[in-house]
Design a protein around this motif. Structure first.
Motif, PDB file in Angstrom:
ATOM      1  N   ASP A  81      33.277  30.416  28.576  1.00 51.66           N
ATOM      2  CA  ASP A  81      32.856  31.642  29.256  1.00 51.66           C
ATOM      3  C   ASP A  81      33.753  31.917  30.460  1.00 51.66           C
ATOM      4  OD1 ASP A  81      31.147  33.789  30.212  1.00 51.66           O
ATOM      5  OD2 ASP A  81      30.502  32.361  31.736  1.00 51.66           O
ATOM      6  N   TYR A  87      33.355  34.617  32.492  1.00 47.74           N
ATOM      7  CA  TYR A  87      32.701  35.368  33.565  1.00 47.74           C
ATOM      8  C   TYR A  87      32.294  34.452  34.708  1.00 47.74           C
ATOM      9  CZ  TYR A  87      29.700  38.703  35.927  1.00 47.74           C
ATOM     10  OH  TYR A  87      29.135  39.516  36.864  1.00 47.74           O
ATOM     11  N   LYS A 112      33.158  48.757  33.582  1.00 46.86           N
ATOM     12  CA  LYS A 112      31.794  48.988  33.090  1.00 46.86           C
ATOM     13  C   LYS A 112      31.296  50.364  33.505  1.00 46.86           C
ATOM     14  CE  LYS A 112      29.917  44.347  32.464  1.00 46.86           C
ATOM     15  NZ  LYS A 112      28.897  43.359  32.881  1.00 46.86           N
ATOM     16  N   SER A 151      34.046  48.528  25.726  1.00 41.15           N
ATOM     17  CA  SER A 151      33.060  47.449  25.724  1.00 41.15           C
ATOM     18  C   SER A 151      33.642  46.201  25.083  1.00 41.15           C
ATOM     19  CB  SER A 151      31.802  47.901  24.976  1.00 41.15           C
ATOM     20  OG  SER A 151      30.896  46.845  24.838  1.00 41.15           O
ATOM     21  N   HIS A 152      34.342  46.394  23.961  1.00 41.47           N
ATOM     22  CA  HIS A 152      34.980  45.261  23.291  1.00 41.47           C
ATOM     23  C   HIS A 152      36.056  44.641  24.188  1.00 41.47           C
ATOM     24  CE1 HIS A 152      36.602  42.935  19.925  1.00 41.47           C
ATOM     25  NE2 HIS A 152      37.800  43.362  20.269  1.00 41.47           N
ATOM     26  N   TYR A 163      34.489  42.589  27.005  1.00 47.41           N
ATOM     27  CA  TYR A 163      33.951  41.314  26.526  1.00 47.41           C
ATOM     28  C   TYR A 163      35.071  40.307  26.293  1.00 47.41           C
ATOM     29  CZ  TYR A 163      31.529  37.890  23.653  1.00 47.41           C
ATOM     30  OH  TYR A 163      31.025  36.726  23.157  1.00 47.41           O
ATOM     31  N   LYS A 164      36.135  40.737  25.626  1.00 49.57           N
ATOM     32  CA  LYS A 164      37.225  39.821  25.302  1.00 49.57           C
ATOM     33  C   LYS A 164      38.006  39.417  26.552  1.00 49.57           C
ATOM     34  CE  LYS A 164      38.506  39.124  21.438  1.00 49.57           C
ATOM     35  NZ  LYS A 164      38.207  38.042  20.486  1.00 49.57           N
ATOM     36  N   TYR A 178      34.687  37.957  29.500  1.00 49.34           N
ATOM     37  CA  TYR A 178      33.549  37.121  29.120  1.00 49.34           C
ATOM     38  C   TYR A 178      33.937  35.993  28.174  1.00 49.34           C
ATOM     39  CZ  TYR A 178      30.518  40.405  31.501  1.00 49.34           C
ATOM     40  OH  TYR A 178      29.907  41.160  32.457  1.00 49.34           O
TER      41      TYR A 178
END
Length: 1670
Positions: free
Chosen positions: A365, A367, A385, A433-434, A437-438, A441
């Protein structure tokens, strides 16, 4: 930490060397301070606090304030006129010496006063480049899930970079050395010098390294250091020199955090490219740097565990490090062993064990490990975001605007723009969003998917390198090999690497099952990792034919049968696995609870199914992540699109909510347990593999759910709650009162849960005082029962069972049934005529006494028969207000992630409210003040207390409450003996807390707030709304109390009074409780022998504070609310239903010319223009491509003066993208070029048909007047004929014959809709496509008389001039991607000629002629008669080099031609390849190389862009594929860098495709044919960079000079002489008999371009040079 990542507004929690510290900015002293992270008051973490307005560090729990020296400056609870308790030394926070140097904060790990001024005597290592303003020093940090030792040795190891970071880091290679493998690993010359306690210095080929213990390691090139030491990194500060030469350093500061955890701070100072850092934000650098860290993070985490298993002192014995590339690593391990015993000295803080490995997603992770600790990435993720949300809002708002505006108020063009914007915003938000995340996160890195095979020649090169010592021949360099054998389509292995078992497969074989190899049987196979032991699994499989599982083996199943074989040929395996996994899930959780860890004695173990290779390591029970992923990953990942690429996945969401529903349905089937019938088979075979039991059950509540048997799936929860009569029988006054010096925890009533939150339909699992119990409603006795949560049969949890139709509790594992007394009433397996085994006492379930009181269920924690009637003698504490109807009583419950002791003392502590619950409860942040609290009568039965506005009472073990109101005196509530209800005139409010000890570190809180006022509020507002605020209060101090508890346990519960400083009366109740606990219970709960004194490891904060499992699942009101709100969320989702395709980028302004891009063209009295905006007329949602139906439009709005020539239609399976021509008379012709029809004929209507449609549709054919032709149809949604002026017919001499184009739509009623195009298409043809369609009804060949237009004037003014051609190429030039394995790349023709290509002549083959670089000596004209041909150089090395081409010289050769009557321009983009490689075939599951088949010299491939001359817009692209090709509309293309088309060149064959993947040329049903594999790689050709216009006849002579090679009319390669049958026989011998004939037929039917027998011809000899693409 780097200073740039520290926020001066908040304190920061860190751990270094096992020490918890808090870092904060002291604005009074203008410096960073480092404190021990615990408040001296009650050990709450100071890092959870804040910096107050006076610049002091304030503890958020009780508001104590500290200055930079650690002195306590303010205690809110201390009376101002009392003693100055804040001046006590015990009130001071511990301060660590700290220092800022090199933009990094350092600290000294001791608070002893002797080190107070250590910074004046000793400084950290100084690196002058970090402070030099001429250097750019990008910095970053990340917490690593492996230890300090592994971190440092990994950074010291340069030889792992080409492998572990393959594809990420560009490693410089020495071209003079032979490349032994893909990555380019090679020997390294590294020498270590002067190793002592102060570290060591190392020299290698390109630079120097230095290690300064304990933390600093850096590397620099040779230019950055002298021969002995670098100028950087000295122990004292040095003046940085101005060095003109470019310098670059790699600086790593490695911080030991705790065993198995470390922190890396990096900086890469350089004195070149400094401007880059001023332009590019830091987070962009961190994207790549984090990817580098991720790429070997997981393997290093696992490696550390292997090192720990063998012992750090045995590192040299266990690891084989024979090469000099490991010299620095060996030196570090030597230093560590010599000066530190082989590992970090953690003191007494930790044992020698590492923490358990978390799931991979949590381990990697980003983040928490980086983003939260990086100021740049924090800002970036917030901004991105916000942008994502803004894009979603714009998307929804745009659709809302269109829906709100009345019809006609907005033009169709405006609507199309708004809808397009909505779709693009929605798609962009999904892509964003993708990306978030990549990037911020989780980004996995799979090394296996980047691996390729290399032939034996490369291995030979490895061993033959000059100076290479044969260290690989050492036995220590060998990997341990287990004997293996393939049998029954399963790979087996022998669990020993001893050499005596090398040939064990010859002596002993695994069990053989002939049906698995019998071709008359079909054998559905599958595999899954199981979270319980092997013996439990085997016993489960043998019990009543049940498939059960539990503890850690692998189950492989097969269901061979000799009937219904056709089913397996039609239904894919994953569909069978849905039901089979459901069968396993149905008892998986309960057997896991039942089973313990077991050892397996099987000699043979199954590792993997061959069909499922490779399978990743399983980390958790969740199928979605690890367990069954090996089999279903290829299908499930595509369906669930968790890693789907960018834009495509976005459009799946745009098309419809229905498609999302389908995906969710499949997802549920694959990943979640729902009730489906299991497949029955004639025989059942199982293979079991013992593996390590998992540590986590169902770790993700969203993507994995345990199977529940409580009620059928169609049974839905409702909002009704059960009611029960509250017992009002007073306690027997004669019952003896037990007095003892020790509190007996097992002789009291304990609350389980509130009655309103229990569901009578299902059993409920609970834990109280370490006891697992099951609560269920006995409808026969009309009461709640509490049983021990284990079945006496095999100890399966009864809570996983159900309540049967006779009201008995049924164990779901084997069906045993129990009544309310615990008696076993039914054992299904017992013979009816045998002994009544169910009457045995051993068959009875253990029953705990229970009672309902105050709307709460209580139980007595002993099932001994002597307590059977305990409820008659002793009752739980009774609180009359809870049963008083004049009171309204909101109640709730929650499982708490800290222990009973901390829970009670927190509830007893009113002074923490203004601080810990600031902004939630009505309390001023600075409202802390002294409190007067007096405790009375403390004994074994508890105590009571009085304070200013309330009285409170503690009744052990669970009840604590406070009473507020107008009456004074001690509280009337809560006495053991019930009292009559009293009428109270004033307002009364009680805060009742019932605290349940669950297990160490866990507790349960039941709360109730009865009040005798505002009762109407409780009747209007549902309970779940009240719970939002209650849960927020609990959340606000949950994390700090969890951390506080761990600090108390570390100090020892009996030492609480010593380690906590509680000088004020505000802590009176807390002190009283701790005194009671110490006096009567030894300072803690008596857990018996169930638990050790250690708390479990802290989970991630998200899991720790999870409300769903801790509250929602246990609250009837919140359960119903979350279901309702989720349903509302789905109902409110708005997706665009009309998507209009637009090119990614706006078209440029074209250079000046005649008519190109002007919008219209005169065809000879008839002026036409393109219309691409439409109004919807009628639609159907079935039939056509993908059975999605079609939509019919009419062009709207029309330009002024223009008339409609026909309607437009297209399939629904793609975005709206098309055009039709509209026309007007230029006023110069007679008769008029346009006329209205005289009537209409109804061609077809949907009225009365059984199709899904939007109303009824009608298709009309215009009847033209004499001398005119109709060129289109009219579509209406009314049976009334359209007006005659709706459409125009065209004069006969301006029309041309037409033919059908691509199929658009059809249905079962016999109508087929096709596009319409001219019969003759070519450079000289004059036919013009109108964009309309034809309708064929009843299967007739040509029932409608429709025509196309004709460019009668042969007007070429709309064609682009040379400047416009260049502009078109810059706008649309394709990117050509080559396969990662492609060996034969393109080159320019000049390069091919210059590097040895030869011209051969028939009859003089032994004297080939070198070709002039421009091809000037090539014969011109002629025909393909075999007289001349080209070939590769004769020299072997030159031939191989030319075969591989030269991408750097390659370019595109353009041929421009008029098309469709000069309304379109075709730009054929040709690419030359010196050589085509051998073809590859696919025969079902087998891939084979075809030897010489497919090989040939001189390959020409092309793509063609068709561009509208009226608008300059790209319409479609033709992709040549060997002898044929495919037209693809622009709406279905992939674009990159604006409007540039992406094309993919197939491996070896160089055919062009629009999408990556595999295209099978042959019989796709049989799975036999030639493979055409495409994929992206680093090898890519931008055709817009280097191109040459070689032909454009319409420009006239002299404008374009054709190169000589273009008119070479012979073959560009020799004829390949080989016997096709011989080549095929070489391959056929590897194929099963039934496939040989089919394979041969397919290969022989392939075109010569694939077979490669005849040499290929040049572009000008192709049929499409003057005609349309085939």
């Amino acid at each position: 930490m780097p200073l740039c990542d520290l926020d001066k507004k908040v304190p920061h929690a860190k751990k270094v060397l096992g020490i918890d510290i808090v870092v904060w900015w002291d604005r009074n002293e203008e410096k960073w301070q480092v404190f021990d992270d615990k408040c001296p008051h009650r050990l709450a973490p100071l890092s959870e606090g804040r910096i107050d307005q006076w610049g002091r560090l304030q503890c958020v729990y009780h508001g104590w304030c500290f200055n930079g020296s650690g002195d306590c400056k303010f205690i809110p609870q201390a009376p101002p006129d009392g003693p100055a308790v804040n001046t006590s030394k015990k009130a001071c926070a511990a301060v660590y010496p700290s220092l800022v140097q090199n933009k990094i904060l350092w600290f000294w790990p001791s608070t002893d006063s002797q080190y107070k001024d250590i910074a004046t005597k000793e400084k950290p290592p100084y690196i002058p480049e970090l402070d030099d303003p001429s250097y750019a020093s990008p910095m970053g940090n990340r917490d690593m899930p492996y230890g300090y030792e592994v971190l440092i040795e990994n950074l010291m190891d340069p030889s792992h970079v080409p492998y572990a970071h393959y594809g990420i880091m560009n490693v410089p290679t020495d071209k003079s050395r032979p490349k032994a493998d893909r990555e380019g690993g090679r020997p390294m010359e590294i020498k270590v010098k002067k190793l002592d306690i102060n570290g060591f210095f190392a020299q290698q080929e390109r630079g120097y390294n230095k290690f300064i213990p304990p933390c600093v390691f850096y590397a620099m090139p040779k230019s950055a250091a002298n021969t002995e030491y670098a100028s950087s990194g000295g122990s004292n500060e040095e003046t940085s020199e101005n060095v003109k030469a470019p310098r670059f350093l790699l600086i790593f500061i490695c911080v030991p955090v705790s065993p198995g955890n470390s922190r890396l701070i990096w900086s890469f100072p350089r004195n070149v490219g400094v401007w880059i850092d001023q332009v590019v934000p830091r987070w962009m650098f961190h994207v790549r740097q984090n990817l580098v860290l991720d790429s070997d993070m997981y393997l290093l985490h696992l490696e550390e565990r292997k090192i720990t298993d063998i012992g750090p002192s045995n590192w040299q014995k266990a690891c084989f490090v024979p090469t000099k590339a490991d010299a620095v690593v060996v030196a570090f391990r030597k230093w560590l062993r010599k000066y530190s015993g082989g590992q970090v000295d953690w003191g007494t803080k930790y044992s020698g064990f590492l923490p358990p490995s978390p799931p991979k997603e949590q381990l990697m992770d980003r983040y928490r490990s980086h983003v939260l600790n990086c100021s740049s990435c924090r800002v970036a993720v917030k901004g991105l975001k916000a942008l994502e949300v803004a894009l979603q809002v714009i998307s929804v708002a745009s659709i809302g605007i269109i829906a709100a505006i009345k019809q006609g108020m907005m033009s169709m063009a405006a609507k199309s723009v708004v809808v397009s914007m909505a779709v693009l915003c929605f798609a962009a938000s999904k892509w964003l969003s993708h990306f978030i995340y990549k990037t911020f996160y989780f980004h996995d890195y799979n090394h296996a998917l980047r691996t390729y095979w290399y032939g034996p020649s490369t291995l030979y090169q490895l061993d033959s390198r000059t100076g290479f010592e044969q260290v690989n021949n050492s036995k220590k360099a060998c990997a341990a090999v287990y004997p293996s054998v393939v049998q029954n389509q399963v790979l087996w292995f022998w669990p020993s690497t001893d050499s005596q078992y090398k040939d064990i497969a010859l002596k002993e074989k695994p069990p053989y099952i002939p049906e698995l190899d019998d071709p008359s049987y079909t054998s559905s196979m599958g595999n899954r990792d199981i979270p319980y032991g092997t013996s439990t699994l085997v016993s489960g499989l043998e019990t009543c034919g049940q498939v059960t599982i539990n503890g850690g083996p692998k189950l492989i199943w097969a269901f061979p049968r000799n009937f219904g074989v056709w089913i397996d040929a039609v239904v894919p395996r994953w569909m069978f696995h849905v039901g089979q996994n459901l069968l396993i899930d149905s008892d998986l959780y309960l057997v896991h609870l039942e089973a313990g860890t077991e050892q397996c004695g099987l000699w043979w173990s199954v590792k993997l199914l061959i069909l499922d290779l490779p399978i990743g390591k399983r980390l958790a029970l969740c199928r979605q992540r690890h367990m069954h992923l090996g089999c279903v990953q290829k299908v499930a990942k595509k369906i669930l699109s968790e890693r789907s690429q960018g834009t495509r996945s976005c459009f799946v969401g745009v098309i419809s909510v229905a498609s999302i529903g389908i995906i969710v349905a499949i997802k549920e089937g694959l990943l979640l347990a729902k009730k489906l019938p299991a497949m029955k088979a004639s025989s059942l075979y199982h293979s079991i593999i013992p593996t390590k039991p998992p540590t986590t059950l169902f770790p993700n509540p969203i993507f994995s759910k345990p199977f529940k048997h409580h009620f059928p799936t169609e049974f839905k929860l409702n909002s009704t709650t059960s009611s029960s009569t509250v017992s009002t029988v007073p306690k027997d006054p004669s019952a003896p009162t037990i007095e003892s010096d020790k509190f007996d925890w097992y002789s009291h009533w304990y609350p389980v849960i509130t009655l309103c939150d229990l569901d009578k339909r299902v059993p409920h699992a609970k834990k109280v005082l370490g006891i697992d119990i099951v609560v269920w409603w006995d409808k026969n006795e009309e009461k709640w029962q509490v049983f021990d949560d284990k079945c006496p049969h095999r100890l399966a949890p009864l809570s996983e069972g159900r309540i049967d139709q006779w009201g008995r509790l049924q164990c779901v594992y084997h069906g045993w049934c129990f009544n309310g007394s615990g008696d076993c009433k039914f054992i299904p397996q017992a013979p009816p005529d045998g002994p009544s085994v169910n009457t045995s006492k051993k068959a009875c379930a253990a029953v705990y006494p229970s009672i309902e009181q105050n709307q709460i269920l209580w139980f007595w924690p002993s099932s001994d028969s002597q307590y059977k009637d305990i409820a008659m003698k002793e009752k739980p504490p009774y609180i009359p207000e809870l049963d008083d109807p004049s009171y309204t009583t909101p109640m709730g419950n929650r499982d708490i992630a800290y222990g009973y002791e901390v829970l009670i003392e927190n509830l007893m502590d009113p002074s923490h409210i203004p601080y810990a619950h600031y902004g939630i409860m009505n309390a001023d942040r600075e409202g802390g003040r002294p409190l007067e609290i007096n405790v009375q009568a403390l004994d074994i039965n508890g105590f009571s207390a009085k304070q200013e506005r309330a009285s409170s009472k503690f009744i052990p073990p669970c009840v604590f409450y406070a009473k507020f109101g107008s009456s004074n005196g001690s509280p009337s509530s809560g006495s053991i003996k019930e009292e009559p209800l009293k009428t109270v005139k004033g307002r009364q409010l009680l805060l009742i807390f019932i605290c349940v000890p669950v297990s160490p570190g866990k507790s349960r809180l039941i709360w109730a707030y009865p009040r005798n006022f505002g009762g109407w509020i409780g009747r209007l507002i549902p309970r779940w709304i009240d719970h939002i605020g209650r849960n927020l209060i609990l959340d606000s101090d949950l994390y700090l109390l969890h951390l506080e508890e761990h600090k108390i346990v570390d100090a020892g519960p009996s030492n609480w009074q010593k380690v906590c400083f509680v000088p004020t009366k505000a802590d009176t109740l807390v002190v009283a409780f701790r005194k009671w606990l110490r006096k009567y219970s030894g300072g803690q709960v008596d857990w018996g022998t169930k638990y050790s004194g250690l708390l479990s490891q802290s989970p991630p904060k998200e899991q720790l504070m999870d409300r769903y499992r801790s509250h929602v699942l246990n609250c009837s009101s919140c359960r119903v609310a979350v279901k309702g709100l989720k349903a509302l969320e789905i109902a409110l989702q708005v997706l665009p239903v009309e998507t209009v395709f637009k090119l990614p980028s706006q078209l440029p302004s074209w250079p000046q010319g005649e008519g190109f891009g002007s919008g219209s063209i005169n065809l000879g009295g008839l002026e036409v223009c393109q219309v691409s905006t439409f109004s919807k007329i009628w639609a159907t949602s079935e039939g056509g491509p993908d059975n999605h139906g079609a939509t019919f439009f009419e062009p709207s709005p029309l330009p002024a003066g223009y008339f409609m020539l026909g309607c437009y239609t297209q399939p629904n399976n793609r975005p709206l993208f098309g055009w039709v021509l509209s026309a007007k008379d230029d006023g110069k012709s007679f008769p008029s070029t346009l006329e209205m029809p005289v009537d209409y004929t109804l061609v077809w209507t949907s009225e009365g048909t059984n199709i899904k449609q939007d109303g009824n549709g009608y298709i009309w054919l215009p009847i033209p007047p004499n001398g005119y032709k109709a060129v289109g149809l009219v579509v209406t949604n009314s049976s009334v004929k359209p007006p005659l002026d709706k459409i125009r017919c065209v004069r006969l001499d301006l029309t041309e014959e037409s033919q059908q184009d691509e199929w658009i739509w059809s249905n079962t009623n016999g109508i087929n809709i096709y596009g319409l195009k001219p019969t003759i298409i070519g450079t000289q043809a004059l036919g013009v496509c109108v964009g309309t369609f034809i309708a064929q009804v009843g299967g007739m060949a040509s029932p409608l008389s429709l025509s196309c237009l004709k460019n009668k004037a042969n007007n070429l003014s709309s064609m682009p001039n040379l400047n416009q051609i260049h502009a078109l190429l810059q706008t649309y030039s394709p990117w050509v991607y080559f396969h990662p394995d492609e060996q034969y790349l393109p080159s320019s023709v000049n390069w091919f000629f210059s590097n040895g290509a030869l011209l051969y002549k028939q009859g003089d083959e032994h004297n080939p002629i070198p070709i002039d670089p421009a091809g000037a000596n090539l014969p011109q004209g002629g025909s393909i008669d075999g007289t001349y041909w080209l070939d590769l150089p004769i020299d072997g090395n030159a031939k191989e080099r030319v075969k591989k081409g030269d991408l750097s010289s390659s370019g595109a050769y353009l041929h421009l031609k008029t098309m469709l009557g000069a309304t379109f321009t075709d730009i054929a983009i040709w690419v030359f390849y010196p050589f085509n490689g051998a073809a590859r075939a696919k025969v079902e599951f087998i891939n084979v190389s075809l030897g010489k088949i497919g090989e040939h010299v001189g390959d020409w491939e092309h793509v063609t862009l068709r561009i509208s001359n009226l608008t300059g817009e790209l319409w479609r692209v033709y992709f040549s594929e060997h002898s044929g090709g495919t037209w693809i509309d622009a709406s279905e293309l992939e674009f990159q860098g604006g409007n540039k088309v992406v094309t993919y060149s197939s491996l070896h064959g160089h055919a062009s495709y629009s999408k990556p993947g595999m295209v099978l040329q042959g019989n796709t049903k049989l799975g036999i044919g030639i493979r055409n594999d495409t994929a992206k790689s680093k090898n890519v050709l931008d055709t817009g960079v280097r191109y040459e216009v070689v032909s454009a006849d319409y420009l006239g002579s002299g404008v374009i000079t054709e190169p000589p090679w273009l008119n070479f009319a012979r073959e560009w390669g020799p004829k390949i002489d080989y016997d096709l049958d011989t080549e095929l026989r070489k391959i056929e011998k590897f194929l099963p008999g039934k496939l040989k004939k089919a394979f041969k037929q397919i290969v022989q039917s392939l075109p010569s371009e694939v077979l490669g027998e005849e040499g290929p011809t040049g572009p000008k000899m192709k049929k499409n040079w003057s005609g349309d693409e085939a």
